[in-house]
Structures are given as structure tokens and as C-alpha cells.
Design an enzyme around this catalytic site. Structure first.
Site, PDB file in Angstrom:
ATOM      1  NE  ARG A  14      36.404  36.862  27.873  1.00 36.72           N
ATOM      2  CZ  ARG A  14      36.746  37.429  26.737  1.00 36.72           C
ATOM      3  NH1 ARG A  14      37.376  36.734  25.805  1.00 36.72           N
ATOM      4  NH2 ARG A  14      36.487  38.707  26.506  1.00 36.72           N
ATOM      5  CB  SER A 101      34.627  37.507  22.971  1.00 41.49           C
ATOM      6  OG  SER A 101      35.132  38.016  21.771  1.00 41.49           O
ATOM      7  CG  HIS A 102      38.103  35.127  20.879  1.00 43.66           C
ATOM      8  ND1 HIS A 102      38.139  36.355  21.498  1.00 43.66           N
ATOM      9  CD2 HIS A 102      39.212  34.465  21.272  1.00 43.66           C
ATOM     10  CE1 HIS A 102      39.244  36.428  22.230  1.00 43.66           C
ATOM     11  NE2 HIS A 102      39.917  35.293  22.111  1.00 43.66           N
ATOM     12  CE  LYS A 111      33.593  41.516  25.610  1.00 43.35           C
ATOM     13  NZ  LYS A 111      33.715  41.762  24.151  1.00 43.35           N
ATOM     14  CG  ASP A 240      34.254  38.832  17.804  1.00 43.63           C
ATOM     15  OD1 ASP A 240      33.232  39.426  17.400  1.00 43.63           O
ATOM     16  OD2 ASP A 240      34.904  39.207  18.791  1.00 43.63           O
ATOM     17  CG  ASP A 242      31.480  39.590  21.485  1.00 44.36           C
ATOM     18  OD1 ASP A 242      32.338  39.248  20.651  1.00 44.36           O
ATOM     19  OD2 ASP A 242      31.708  40.414  22.397  1.00 44.36           O
ATOM     20  CG  ASP A 244      33.152  42.767  20.312  1.00 44.17           C
ATOM     21  OD1 ASP A 244      33.569  41.760  19.707  1.00 44.17           O
ATOM     22  OD2 ASP A 244      33.526  43.073  21.463  1.00 44.17           O
ATOM     23  NE  ARG A 245      37.663  40.074  18.301  1.00 40.78           N
ATOM     24  CZ  ARG A 245      38.570  39.118  18.254  1.00 40.78           C
ATOM     25  NH1 ARG A 245      39.806  39.391  17.850  1.00 40.78           N
ATOM     26  NH2 ARG A 245      38.261  37.878  18.578  1.00 40.78           N
ATOM     27  CG  HIS A 327      37.932  45.108  19.722  1.00 38.11           C
ATOM     28  ND1 HIS A 327      36.635  44.811  20.044  1.00 38.11           N
ATOM     29  CD2 HIS A 327      38.678  44.068  20.163  1.00 38.11           C
ATOM     30  CE1 HIS A 327      36.587  43.647  20.665  1.00 38.11           C
ATOM     31  NE2 HIS A 327      37.824  43.165  20.745  1.00 38.11           N
TER      32      HIS A 327
END
Length: 451
Positions: A14, A101-102, A111, A240, A242, A244-245, A327
């Protein structure tokens, strides 16, 4: 020689686009990834990306690196991170998801996973990729091809097949996608279920014009909390960037602790797989291992971070795992995390009862917590050492350094202080019997951290 030390984190890559992360670097990362997974017998890599404006260029560079090594690329285009895991699992291919992500708009990242969504983290291949890029990846034979696959509908059908949502009670659900990938995946997943979705910020926009796509920050839940009350909705969901949360807001506009969601889903999964292990990271509420034990499960505590959780899931055969950061990991989803699958479990649990979500969750909220309190400090290790010195000599105090420093006090209260894996911050989490006790302990610890 390239230096990737600033962008290779514990479990992903990242950095700031154009400064730390650019197309030539990503091309080399793709080549190094291809070399790594070729030794596993892989012949192709599946790639997806979020809505950030920099993602398509970086994906193209990564694909050049992979195909230059003679491996093929299967591109699934726009995707949530859990959709990429679905692709890796169903296609049996290693994968790369382009997302930060966020993080704010100027960031992007990658990832990585092996076939079956097995994580590639610092100790499971990411260090080798970094070293290969820094040393210079030798030219490959070339000849790889790029093909496109649309897996959105298959992903939605797979998730719906894992959770039975009863039709007797129709739910009104406000969903805040934060201009992230939830705006892409929520419609096909929830569209055929007995729910009425009230969409918020579903337009894909990597500049995040409404608020940051980070529901862990209470400021980013305010719009959803207000809208849930205005709509008289049964529940609110926030994803979020992406997707995933997943975070939950009750019918009164109150945020529901991710630890409570972890306990709820754990109970549901243990009903299907009695006696199984359930993973929880060291920052989740003490209520989680208590409830898991009460329902015949075996709680297993682990470090923070998806690669650590997934590895422990595989080692223990755990049926489910949850983190304080929302998560949620499922054995039936290749041990990978899926905010959408967790949301389906919560909706199903709510639909199965007559009462409101606040009543449902009250049985899983046992203690008060501070939430994550971040501090920017010049010497992270020094501040942790100061806290260790301050509390370590007290009678009845237990110290634990599994991940950062966890301090357990004789009265049952505890706190964890750890350095962020992705940002220059110290993160503090405190839990105690009630809000007053939390505030006292939090302020005491912060006084040392910020001295």
C-alpha cells in the site's frame, strides 16, 4: 536498486500513487508474483480492482509483469475484495486485488493470495516478492495472455446459497456504500432477498466525495445513523472502500460493536459445526471467547491482520473468525473475509425474530469499550516501552506481547497498544466493566502515550 520498505506492509502492499507506487514498480511486482506462484504450479493469476481512478493503469502494469513471465491473467474487472477471493477460490487461481481499502484517494495497493484465497503475507511470500523486485526481476519468456471474466452474478448467488434468509419478515435496510465497491456488489446480492434497500452513496467514486470509506471512524457513520432513524429502518449497514468489512447500526441509530457481531455469527456457525474452533483477534471483546465457550466452541486468540487470521483458520480448521475492525472470516468461504456474508448472517438472525436489532444484540454486548483511539507519536516503540514500565510492576497485572502490548488489570479491565500495520499511528483499545471505567483507564494510558 528499488526500495519497497515503505509500501510492503505486514499483509499487503500500500502506498501513495505516483510517489511510492507507480506502474513500473507494479509491473515488477506482477513479475515477482508470477515467479512465486509458478513454483506452486500456477499457470494464471486472477486480478480485480476497486473504483479508484489509478486502479486500471496499475492493473494493466501488473498484467504486463505477469504475462511477461509466461503466465496468463484472468481479469474480473471491478470487484470487492471478497469477490476477488471468490474468484480465487472457485477458479483455483492465485489472485491480486488492487485496492487501498479505506485509505484516502491518493493511495492504492495490492492484496495478494495463492490459489484458494490462501493469503500471501510478510511471512508467506510477500517478503520474497519484495526482495525479488528490489534485486531486479529477470526477464521472463513472455507469451502470457489476458482474458476477461464476469463473476458478479456467480459471487452473489454463492453468498446467498450460504445463508437462508427467511421470507416471513421483510426488512428495511439502509446501506451506506461510501462511494466504494459496496455500491457495485450490494444490488446483486440483496436484490433478490426479502429486504428493501435504501441506498446511500452507491455511486462508485474513488475521490470519496461524501465521507471517507472507513466506517471504523465514528464520524463516517453519522450520515447512516441519521438516515436509519429518518427511514424508520430495521437496520443500517456500512461498507468500507473495498467492501470486505461491514459495520452495523441498529434501528435507534446506535453503532453495534463488531465484537458483538463476531459473537452473533459465531453462535450461528457453531450451530452448524458444533465444537469447532472460532478465531478472534486480541482486540475483540472478552465477551467473544466467553460466548464461544458457552456455546460449545473453542475460542482461539490470534494477532490482528487478515493473513494471520486466515493462517490460524487453516491450522485449526476453525468454522469462523472475527476481528474488532469488522473483518469476518468463514470456513465455507475459503477461510477468507467477507463483509457481505457477515451482513447476510445478521439480516437472517434479525429476520428470524420479531424484535428489533438492538434487542437481538443486547445479549452479545457485555462490556464497555473505547473503540480504537489513534495517536501520532514520533517514537512508537519508546511509548510502548513507557507503558510497559508504567504497568508491568503493578501487583496482579498481566502483560502479553502477542501483538503490540496487552495489559490485563486485576479488576478484569484490559487494554492493547499496538503500532498500525498500514499507518504511522499507535492504536489503543480499552475494555472495562462500564463506560466510566473505560474513560478513566483510557485517559490514564493516553497521558503516557502523548506525554
Amino acid at each position: 536498486m528499488a526500495d519497497l520498505s515503505a509500501i510492503v506492509k505486514a499483509y499487503d502492499i500500500r502506498g501513495v500513487v505516483g510517489d511510492q507506487l507507480d506502474a513500473p514498480t507494479v509491473r515488477d511486482i506482477g513479475a515477482a508474483m508470477a515467479s512465486l506462484v509458478r513454483s506452486d504450479g500456477a499457470s494464471a493469476v486472477v486480478v480485480g480492482h476497486d473504483m479508484r481512478s489509478s486502479s486500471p493503469e496499475l492493473v494493466a502494469a501488473f498484467a504486463d509483469g505477469v504475462t511477461g513471465q509466461g503466465l496468463d491473467v484472468v481479469s474480473i474487472g471491478l470487484a470487492s475484495t471478497d469477490m476477488l477471493y471468490f474468484a480465487s477460490g472457485t477458479l483455483g487461481l492465485p489472485g491480486a486485488m488492487f485496492t487501498a481499502s479505506h485509505n484516502p484517494a491518493k493511495y492504492n495497493g495490492i492484496k495478494l493470495c495463492r490459489a484458494g484465497a490462501v493469503p500471501i503475507g510478510q511471512d508467506t511470500g510477500l517478503t520474497e516478492i519484495r526482495e525479488a523486485v528490489e534485486a531486479g526481476v529477470p526477464a521472463g519468456p513472455g507469451g502470457g495472455t489476458v482474458t476477461e471474466r464476469d463473476l458478479l452474478i456467480g459471487y452473489a448467488e454463492y453468498l446467498r446459497g450460504l445463508v437462508d434468509l427467511p421470507a416471513g419478515r421483510r426488512l428495511r435496510v439502509v446501506v451506506d456504500a461510501g462511494n466504494g465497491m459496496g455500491g457495485y456488489t450490494v444490488p446483486p446480492v440483496l436484490g433478490q432477498l426479502p429486504v428493501d434497500v435504501v441506498p446511500m452513496y452507491f455511486e462508485l467514486d474513488g475521490t470519496f466525495p461524501n465521507h471517507e470509506a472507513n466506517p471504523l471512524d465514528p464520524a463516517n457513520l453519522v450520515d447512516l445513523q441519521k438516515r436509519v432513524v429518518e427511514e424508520g429502518a430495521d437496520i443500517g449497514l456500512a461498507f468500507d472502500g473495498d467492501a470486505d468489512r461491514c459495520f452495523v447500526v441498529d434501528e435507534l441509530g446506535g453503532p453495534v460493536s463488531p465484537s458483538a457481531i463476531t459473537a452473533l455469527v459465531a453462535v450461528r456457525e457453531l450451530a452448524k459445526a458444533p465444537g469447532s474452533a472460532v478465531i478472534h483477534n486480541l482486540i475483540t471483546s472478552q465477551a467473544v471467547p466467553e460466548i464461544v465457550t458457552e456455546h460449545g466452541g473453542r475460542p482461539v486468540r490470534t494477532r490482528v491482520g487478515h493473513s494471520f487470521i486466515k493462517q490460524t483458520m487453516a491450522e485449526t480448521g476453525a468454522v469462523f473468525g472475527g476481528e474488532h475492525s469488522a473483518h469476518y472470516y468463514f470456513r465455507e468461504f475459503w477461510n477468507a473475509d467477507s463483509g457481505m456474508l457477515a451482513a447476510l448472517h445478521v439480516l437472517a438472525a434479525l429476520a428470524e425474530q420479531e424484535g428489533p436489532i438492538s434487542e437481538l444484540m443486547s445479549g452479545y454486548e457485555r462490556y464497555a469499550a473505547s473503540g480504537e483511539v489513534n495517536s501520532t507519536v514520533a517514537d512508537q516503540a519508546g511509548r510502548i516501552a513507557a507503558i510497559k514500565q508504567r504497568y508491568g510492576s503493578r501487583d496482579g497485572v498481566e502483560l502479553d506481547e502477542l501483538d503490540g502490548l496487552t495489559v490485563r488489570l486485576p479488576d478484569g479491565s484490559w487494554f492493547n497498544l499496538r503500532a498500525s500495520n498500514t499507518e504511522p499511528l499507535l492504536r489503543l483499545n480499552v475494555e472495562a466493566a462500564d463506560a466510566e471505567a473505560v474513560a478513566v483507564l483510557r485517559d490514564e494510558v493516553l497521558a503516557v502515550i502523548r506525554a
